[in-house]
Design a protein around this motif. Structure first.
Motif, short mmCIF file in Angstrom:
data_model
loop_
_atom_site.label_atom_id
_atom_site.label_comp_id
_atom_site.label_asym_id
_atom_site.label_seq_id
_atom_site.Cartn_x
_atom_site.Cartn_y
_atom_site.Cartn_z
N GLY A 1 -15.55 -60.62 41.01
CA GLY A 1 -14.34 -61.26 40.52
C GLY A 1 -14.42 -61.72 39.09
O GLY A 1 -13.40 -62.10 38.50
N GLY A 2 -15.60 -61.67 38.52
CA GLY A 2 -15.80 -62.11 37.15
C GLY A 2 -15.40 -61.07 36.13
O GLY A 2 -14.90 -59.99 36.47
N SER A 3 -15.63 -61.41 34.87
CA SER A 3 -15.24 -60.54 33.76
C SER A 3 -16.38 -60.39 32.76
O SER A 3 -17.22 -61.28 32.61
N LEU A 4 -16.36 -59.25 32.09
CA LEU A 4 -17.26 -58.98 30.98
C LEU A 4 -16.53 -58.14 29.96
O LEU A 4 -15.61 -57.38 30.31
N ARG A 5 -16.94 -58.25 28.70
CA ARG A 5 -16.40 -57.37 27.68
C ARG A 5 -17.55 -56.66 26.98
O ARG A 5 -18.44 -57.30 26.41
N LEU A 6 -17.51 -55.36 27.05
CA LEU A 6 -18.50 -54.54 26.36
C LEU A 6 -17.98 -54.14 24.99
O LEU A 6 -16.78 -53.92 24.81
N SER A 7 -18.90 -54.05 24.05
CA SER A 7 -18.56 -53.63 22.69
C SER A 7 -19.46 -52.47 22.29
O SER A 7 -20.62 -52.40 22.71
N CYS A 8 -18.93 -51.61 21.46
CA CYS A 8 -19.71 -50.48 20.95
C CYS A 8 -19.36 -50.30 19.48
O CYS A 8 -18.20 -49.99 19.15
N VAL A 9 -20.33 -50.50 18.63
CA VAL A 9 -20.13 -50.34 17.20
C VAL A 9 -20.56 -48.93 16.78
O VAL A 9 -21.67 -48.49 17.11
N VAL A 10 -19.68 -48.26 16.08
CA VAL A 10 -19.96 -46.92 15.58
C VAL A 10 -20.40 -47.03 14.14
O VAL A 10 -19.62 -47.48 13.28
N SER A 11 -21.61 -46.64 13.86
CA SER A 11 -22.18 -46.90 12.54
C SER A 11 -22.21 -45.69 11.63
O SER A 11 -22.57 -45.80 10.46
N SER B 1 -10.69 -45.63 39.81
CA SER B 1 -11.43 -46.76 40.37
C SER B 1 -11.35 -48.02 39.52
O SER B 1 -11.65 -49.12 40.01
N VAL B 2 -10.93 -47.90 38.26
CA VAL B 2 -10.88 -49.08 37.39
C VAL B 2 -9.48 -49.40 36.88
O VAL B 2 -9.30 -50.40 36.18
N LYS B 3 -8.52 -48.57 37.22
CA LYS B 3 -7.15 -48.80 36.74
C LYS B 3 -6.66 -50.18 37.19
O LYS B 3 -6.85 -50.57 38.34
N GLY B 4 -6.04 -50.89 36.25
CA GLY B 4 -5.52 -52.21 36.56
C GLY B 4 -6.55 -53.32 36.42
O GLY B 4 -6.20 -54.51 36.46
N ARG B 5 -7.82 -52.95 36.25
CA ARG B 5 -8.87 -53.96 36.11
C ARG B 5 -9.56 -53.88 34.74
O ARG B 5 -9.97 -54.91 34.20
N PHE B 6 -9.72 -52.68 34.23
CA PHE B 6 -10.41 -52.47 32.96
C PHE B 6 -9.41 -52.09 31.87
O PHE B 6 -8.42 -51.41 32.15
N THR B 7 -9.72 -52.49 30.64
CA THR B 7 -8.89 -52.13 29.50
C THR B 7 -9.79 -51.69 28.35
O THR B 7 -10.70 -52.42 27.96
N ILE B 8 -9.51 -50.49 27.85
CA ILE B 8 -10.24 -50.00 26.69
C ILE B 8 -9.38 -50.21 25.44
O ILE B 8 -8.16 -50.05 25.47
N SER B 9 -10.02 -50.59 24.36
CA SER B 9 -9.30 -50.81 23.10
C SER B 9 -10.26 -50.53 21.95
O SER B 9 -11.47 -50.38 22.15
N GLN B 10 -9.70 -50.47 20.76
CA GLN B 10 -10.55 -50.23 19.60
C GLN B 10 -10.01 -50.95 18.38
O GLN B 10 -8.81 -51.22 18.29
N ASP B 11 -10.91 -51.28 17.49
CA ASP B 11 -10.58 -51.95 16.24
C ASP B 11 -11.13 -51.08 15.11
O ASP B 11 -12.34 -51.07 14.87
N ASN B 12 -10.25 -50.37 14.45
CA ASN B 12 -10.69 -49.45 13.40
C ASN B 12 -11.38 -50.19 12.25
O ASN B 12 -12.33 -49.68 11.66
N ALA B 13 -10.91 -51.37 11.93
CA ALA B 13 -11.49 -52.13 10.82
C ALA B 13 -12.94 -52.52 11.10
O ALA B 13 -13.74 -52.68 10.18
N SER C 1 -14.79 -50.69 13.34
CA SER C 1 -15.45 -49.50 13.89
C SER C 1 -16.04 -49.78 15.27
O SER C 1 -17.17 -49.40 15.58
N THR C 2 -15.24 -50.43 16.08
CA THR C 2 -15.73 -50.89 17.38
C THR C 2 -14.75 -50.52 18.48
O THR C 2 -13.54 -50.65 18.32
N VAL C 3 -15.30 -50.09 19.60
CA VAL C 3 -14.52 -49.84 20.79
C VAL C 3 -14.96 -50.85 21.86
O VAL C 3 -16.15 -51.17 21.96
N TYR C 4 -14.00 -51.35 22.60
CA TYR C 4 -14.27 -52.39 23.59
C TYR C 4 -13.91 -51.90 25.00
O TYR C 4 -13.04 -51.02 25.17
N LEU C 5 -14.54 -52.50 25.97
CA LEU C 5 -14.14 -52.31 27.37
C LEU C 5 -14.09 -53.68 28.01
O LEU C 5 -15.11 -54.31 28.25
N GLN C 6 -12.86 -54.16 28.22
CA GLN C 6 -12.66 -55.42 28.92
C GLN C 6 -12.63 -55.14 30.41
O GLN C 6 -11.81 -54.35 30.88
#
Length: 125
Positions: free
Chosen positions: A15-25, A62-74, A76-81
């Motif tokens: 029931g908890g939450s985590l946010r993953l980040s990925c920096v593209v270098s 399996s993750v629809k409605g629970r996970f959200t992918i997003s990105q910040d071009n400034a 260079s990072t993609v996230y998974l909430q």
């Protein structure tokens, strides 16, 4: 130079939450088709979510409605909430660049260009 660096994994209760980040270098981030994949022990790697350069997302059922992918071009990072986490979400999560498809082949091959080193997510019941 490592092209993809993930962070944000950890251990949470169901029931908890985590946010993953990925920096593209390396390269021009805004051109890339990015994604998150995961692999649990004894299982094949599977696609979780992808995001195209125009911000169009695609999710595994399996993750629809629970996970959200997003990105910040400034940044260079993609996230998974990840919200409403379940024990079955426990896996090593990998960031991917140059994704061709969310779906991996039956032989376990996932069509991506580059992988990150992975970040562990553990969800306890």
């Amino acid at each position: 130079q490592v092209p993809l660096v993930e962070s944000g994994g950890g251990s949470v209760q169901s029931g908890g939450s985590l946010r993953l980040s990925c920096v593209v270098s390396v390269g021009t981030f805004s051109n890339y088709y990015m994604g998150w994949f995961r692999q649990a022990p004894g299982k094949e790697r599977e696609g979780v979510a992808t995001i195209e350069s125009d911000n169009t997302p695609t999710y595994a059922d399996s993750v629809k409605g629970r996970f959200t992918i997003s990105q910040d071009n400034a940044k260079s990072t993609v996230y998974l909430q990840m919200n409403m986490l379940k024990p079955e979400d426990s896996a090593m999560y990998y960031c991917a660049r140059d994704v061709q498809s969310l779906s991996c082949h039956d032989d376990g091959y996932c069509p991506v260009g580059y992988w990150g080193q992975g970040t562990q997510v553990t969800v306890s019941s």
